[in-house]
Design a protein around this motif. Structure first.
Motif, mmCIF file in Angstrom:
data_model
loop_
_atom_site.group_PDB
_atom_site.id
_atom_site.type_symbol
_atom_site.label_atom_id
_atom_site.label_comp_id
_atom_site.label_asym_id
_atom_site.label_seq_id
_atom_site.Cartn_x
_atom_site.Cartn_y
_atom_site.Cartn_z
ATOM 1 N N VAL A 72 -6.815 18.217 13.948
ATOM 2 C CA VAL A 72 -7.376 19.236 13.254
ATOM 3 C C VAL A 72 -6.519 19.976 12.282
ATOM 4 C CG1 VAL A 72 -8.563 21.530 13.680
ATOM 5 C CG2 VAL A 72 -9.116 19.781 15.207
ATOM 6 N N ASN A 73 -5.115 19.996 12.728
ATOM 7 C CA ASN A 73 -4.161 20.864 11.719
ATOM 8 C C ASN A 73 -3.922 19.839 10.613
ATOM 9 O OD1 ASN A 73 -2.330 22.944 11.541
ATOM 10 N ND2 ASN A 73 -0.702 21.051 11.477
ATOM 11 N N ASN A 74 -3.896 18.543 11.002
ATOM 12 C CA ASN A 74 -3.607 17.544 9.889
ATOM 13 C C ASN A 74 -4.736 17.440 8.787
ATOM 14 O OD1 ASN A 74 -1.090 16.929 10.491
ATOM 15 N ND2 ASN A 74 -1.730 14.973 11.679
ATOM 16 N N MET A 75 -6.014 17.744 9.294
ATOM 17 C CA MET A 75 -7.250 17.515 8.527
ATOM 18 C C MET A 75 -7.153 19.000 7.417
ATOM 19 S SD MET A 75 -10.121 16.506 11.028
ATOM 20 C CE MET A 75 -11.478 16.831 9.760
ATOM 21 N N ASN A 76 -6.389 20.088 7.979
ATOM 22 C CA ASN A 76 -6.366 21.214 7.076
ATOM 23 C C ASN A 76 -5.322 21.295 6.398
ATOM 24 O OD1 ASN A 76 -8.854 22.153 8.490
ATOM 25 N ND2 ASN A 76 -7.526 23.242 10.166
ATOM 26 N N ASP A 77 -4.044 20.410 6.809
ATOM 27 C CA ASP A 77 -2.786 20.715 5.867
ATOM 28 C C ASP A 77 -2.020 19.037 6.086
ATOM 29 O OD1 ASP A 77 -0.739 21.391 4.076
ATOM 30 O OD2 ASP A 77 0.191 22.850 5.671
ATOM 31 N N PRO A 78 -2.463 18.154 5.486
ATOM 32 C CA PRO A 78 -2.175 16.621 5.753
ATOM 33 C C PRO A 78 -0.762 16.491 4.919
ATOM 34 C CG PRO A 78 -3.834 16.812 3.859
ATOM 35 C CD PRO A 78 -3.913 18.133 4.650
ATOM 36 N N THR A 79 0.055 15.584 5.417
ATOM 37 C CA THR A 79 1.224 15.141 4.730
ATOM 38 C C THR A 79 0.758 14.232 3.487
ATOM 39 O OG1 THR A 79 2.513 15.401 6.552
ATOM 40 C CG2 THR A 79 3.438 13.803 4.960
ATOM 41 N N ILE A 80 1.347 14.881 2.238
ATOM 42 C CA ILE A 80 1.150 13.985 1.031
ATOM 43 C C ILE A 80 2.492 13.752 0.591
ATOM 44 C CG2 ILE A 80 -1.195 14.638 0.877
ATOM 45 C CD1 ILE A 80 -0.151 16.740 -1.221
ATOM 46 N N ASP A 81 2.484 12.852 -0.540
ATOM 47 C CA ASP A 81 3.650 12.682 -1.508
ATOM 48 C C ASP A 81 3.620 13.084 -2.954
ATOM 49 O OD1 ASP A 81 3.333 10.110 -3.196
ATOM 50 O OD2 ASP A 81 2.237 9.647 -1.196
ATOM 51 N N ILE A 105 18.095 10.784 -12.338
ATOM 52 C CA ILE A 105 16.997 10.012 -11.568
ATOM 53 C C ILE A 105 15.636 10.024 -12.280
ATOM 54 C CG2 ILE A 105 16.238 9.695 -9.331
ATOM 55 C CD1 ILE A 105 18.275 11.443 -8.213
ATOM 56 N N ASP A 106 15.093 8.892 -12.588
ATOM 57 C CA ASP A 106 13.891 8.693 -13.280
ATOM 58 C C ASP A 106 12.805 9.099 -12.280
ATOM 59 O OD1 ASP A 106 15.169 7.242 -15.306
ATOM 60 O OD2 ASP A 106 14.943 5.417 -14.638
ATOM 61 N N LYS A 107 12.865 8.972 -11.169
ATOM 62 C CA LYS A 107 11.941 9.275 -10.114
ATOM 63 C C LYS A 107 12.116 9.868 -8.777
ATOM 64 C CE LYS A 107 8.439 6.599 -8.631
ATOM 65 N NZ LYS A 107 7.243 5.803 -8.533
ATOM 66 N N VAL A 108 11.914 11.001 -8.505
ATOM 67 C CA VAL A 108 12.202 11.451 -7.047
ATOM 68 C C VAL A 108 10.870 11.761 -6.296
ATOM 69 C CG1 VAL A 108 13.204 13.081 -5.676
ATOM 70 C CG2 VAL A 108 14.317 12.579 -7.539
ATOM 71 N N THR A 109 10.602 11.030 -5.191
ATOM 72 C CA THR A 109 9.416 11.146 -4.555
ATOM 73 C C THR A 109 9.686 12.031 -3.287
ATOM 74 O OG1 THR A 109 8.655 9.070 -5.199
ATOM 75 C CG2 THR A 109 7.367 10.085 -3.284
ATOM 76 N N VAL A 110 8.762 13.092 -3.087
ATOM 77 C CA VAL A 110 8.826 13.930 -1.953
ATOM 78 C C VAL A 110 7.650 13.756 -0.980
ATOM 79 C CG1 VAL A 110 9.190 16.384 -1.081
ATOM 80 C CG2 VAL A 110 10.145 15.488 -3.275
ATOM 81 N N TRP A 111 7.933 13.511 0.396
ATOM 82 C CA TRP A 111 6.834 13.577 1.426
ATOM 83 C C TRP A 111 6.737 15.005 2.218
ATOM 84 C CZ3 TRP A 111 9.179 9.376 -0.010
ATOM 85 C CH2 TRP A 111 8.474 8.187 -0.554
ATOM 86 N N ALA A 112 5.698 15.679 2.169
ATOM 87 C CA ALA A 112 5.894 16.921 3.093
ATOM 88 C C ALA A 112 4.256 17.298 2.949
ATOM 89 C CB ALA A 112 6.645 17.998 2.258
ATOM 90 N N PRO A 113 4.095 18.376 3.950
ATOM 91 C CA PRO A 113 2.700 18.867 3.864
ATOM 92 C C PRO A 113 2.109 19.325 2.629
ATOM 93 C CG PRO A 113 3.833 19.815 5.563
ATOM 94 C CD PRO A 113 4.699 19.097 4.805
ATOM 95 N N ARG A 114 0.825 19.206 2.617
ATOM 96 C CA ARG A 114 0.397 19.639 1.111
ATOM 97 C C ARG A 114 0.614 20.981 0.787
ATOM 98 N NH1 ARG A 114 -4.550 17.877 -1.093
ATOM 99 N NH2 ARG A 114 -5.159 16.945 0.863
#
Length: 425
Positions: free
Chosen positions: A26-35, A67-76
């Motif tokens: 339920v929590n992930n559905m409300n604030d999922p991890t995205i990049d 750095i041409d591109k930095v990608t971050v994964w974290a909650p929305r």
């Protein structure tokens, strides 16, 4: 009571576990991890003094400090709060590898503990490290363009003569010349300006490198501009050639005019340059006379030659031997002229022709013919020579003037007795 608590323990644990999973879902559905990706993130180099304090300099290669591109994964909810300015990229020189590379460390200055993962498109900074070198160069000054017609460029004087440059040894070794340039097109008066110092290699290619430091970037330059004028050069002579010789014509110079230069007030009244007679002394000459003079010695103060090749002038004076010639003038062609009013002037009548000898240059003498000549006693001119304001009666020795050219002289003057008398009423 105890049995009630422990009864169906496995079912209860399973129920608790599935409840947690349900909460997580339920929590992930409300604030999922995205990049999310961020572009052009600069890398800050730390502890660079470890290089510079040892007398070395460094250069970042291949633009690896960005750095041409930095990608971050974290909650929305976290990702939505981040921007490129929150991405921190550092490379610590203390961790420099043997290949002169440094690993990049990535973090954020906001919600860093909530970041699940962060990754850059490149993970190392590449450096080129070499010895630092300092060189001092003489500063050259040039001009570009051209001044107005009738004007001349003078000295180009910078207020600094040297420039000191520092940087990577390989770059500094390329630099062999430092120069400033001042545009002069259209100018008619002195220029005072600040000019940028530029560096050049041995093939006169411009050397531009941000790693080069200079003790001065610009220098004040003064350019003098002078007015020019073309004026004739006149020569005269002193002395007399040896007996029987004479100067033929006027002295001639290898240059008849020169271009002088100076400030307007110095040259505006100069119409000619006259060489004093003492510079061309033909005393006792029996052949053509030649001398070389330095025209610069005879220029007025604050005036100089616009063309240095005109400084030395060869002066030539033609010297020719005189010739003599006998001329026979009819006695009847000798007369008295310009007698004062109220007076009579008489000279003996010549029964025979008068023979005279003249001396001069061949070109002047050869054309004289006695049959064409006359003789005169000019009473008025004679009185002037004698400082006589009023005629005085009497007998006087006077010389006959045969009207010879100025450059032809009679070897033996012909004198006669003139009787000057007052006319009776």
């Amino acid at each position: 009571m105890k049995n009630k608590i422990t009864a169906n323990m496995g079912l209860k644990v399973a129920s608790l576990f599935f409840s947690f999973l349900l909460w997580m879902a339920v929590n992930n559905m409300n604030d999922p991890t995205i990049d999310r990706s961020f572009s052009n993130i600069p890398v800050k180099l730390l502890n660079t003094e470890l290089i510079t304090d040892t007398g070395q300099v460094y250069e970042v290669l291949d633009n690896t400090a960005v750095i041409d591109k930095v990608t971050v994964w974290a909650p929305r909810s976290v990702i939505s709060s981040l921007s490129a300015s929150n991405i921190i990229a550092t490379a610590d020189v203390s961790e420099l590898s043997s290949l002169d590379t440094i690993s990049i460390k990535l973090s954020t200055n906001l919600y860093n503990s909530d970041i699940e993962r962060i990754k850059g498109s490149n993970d190392t900074v590449k450096l080129n490290i070499e010895n630092k070198k300092t060189k001092t160069l003489a500063l050259k000054s040039t001009v570009s363009g051209s001044v107005e017609d009738g004007y001349l460029l003078g000295d180009i004087v910078p207020n600094q003569n040297l420039v000191r440059i520092s940087g990577p040894e390989s770059v500094i070794d390329q630099v062999v010349k430092a120069s400033v340039d001042v545009p002069v097109t259209g100018f008619t008066s002195d220029i005072a300006d600040n000019a940028e110092i530029k560096l050049y290699d041995s093939e006169d290619n411009l050397v531009q490198d941000s790693r080069i430091s200079q003790n001065i970037k610009t220098v004040g330059v003064k350019v003098s501009i002078y007015r020019t004028s073309e004026v004739p050069v006149y020569f005269s002579t002193t002395g007399t050639p040896a007996y029987g010789y004479r100067m033929a014509g006027e002295p001639e110079g290898s240059i008849t005019s020169i271009v002088i230069a100076g400030k307007e007030n110095a040259i505006k009244n100069i119409n000619a340059i006259e060489i004093p007679a003492e510079a061309v002394d033909i005393s006792d000459c029996t052949e053509d006379y030649t001398t070389e003079i330095d025209i610069r010695n005879y220029l007025p103060d604050n005036v100089f030659l616009a063309d240095a090749s005109q400084s030395r002038i060869t002066v030539t004076v033609d010297i020719e031997s005189e010739v003599t010639k006998e001329l026979e003038i009819q006695g009847s062609r000798i007369e008295v002229i310009n007698v004062p009013d109220g007076y009579r002037a008489t000279i003996p009548e010549f029964e025979d022709n008068v023979l005279i000898e003249v001396r001069g240059l061949s070109t002047d003498v050869s054309g004289l013919r006695g049959a064409d000549m006359r003789g005169y006693v000019d009473v008025s001119e004679w009185m002037k020579d004698e400082n006589m304001t009023e005629p005085l009666e009497g007998y006087y020795q006077v010389e006959i003037d045969f009207g010879l050219p100025d450059d032809v002289k009679i070897t033996e003057p012909v004198k006669v007795t003139m009787h000057l008398s007052k006319l009776e009423d």
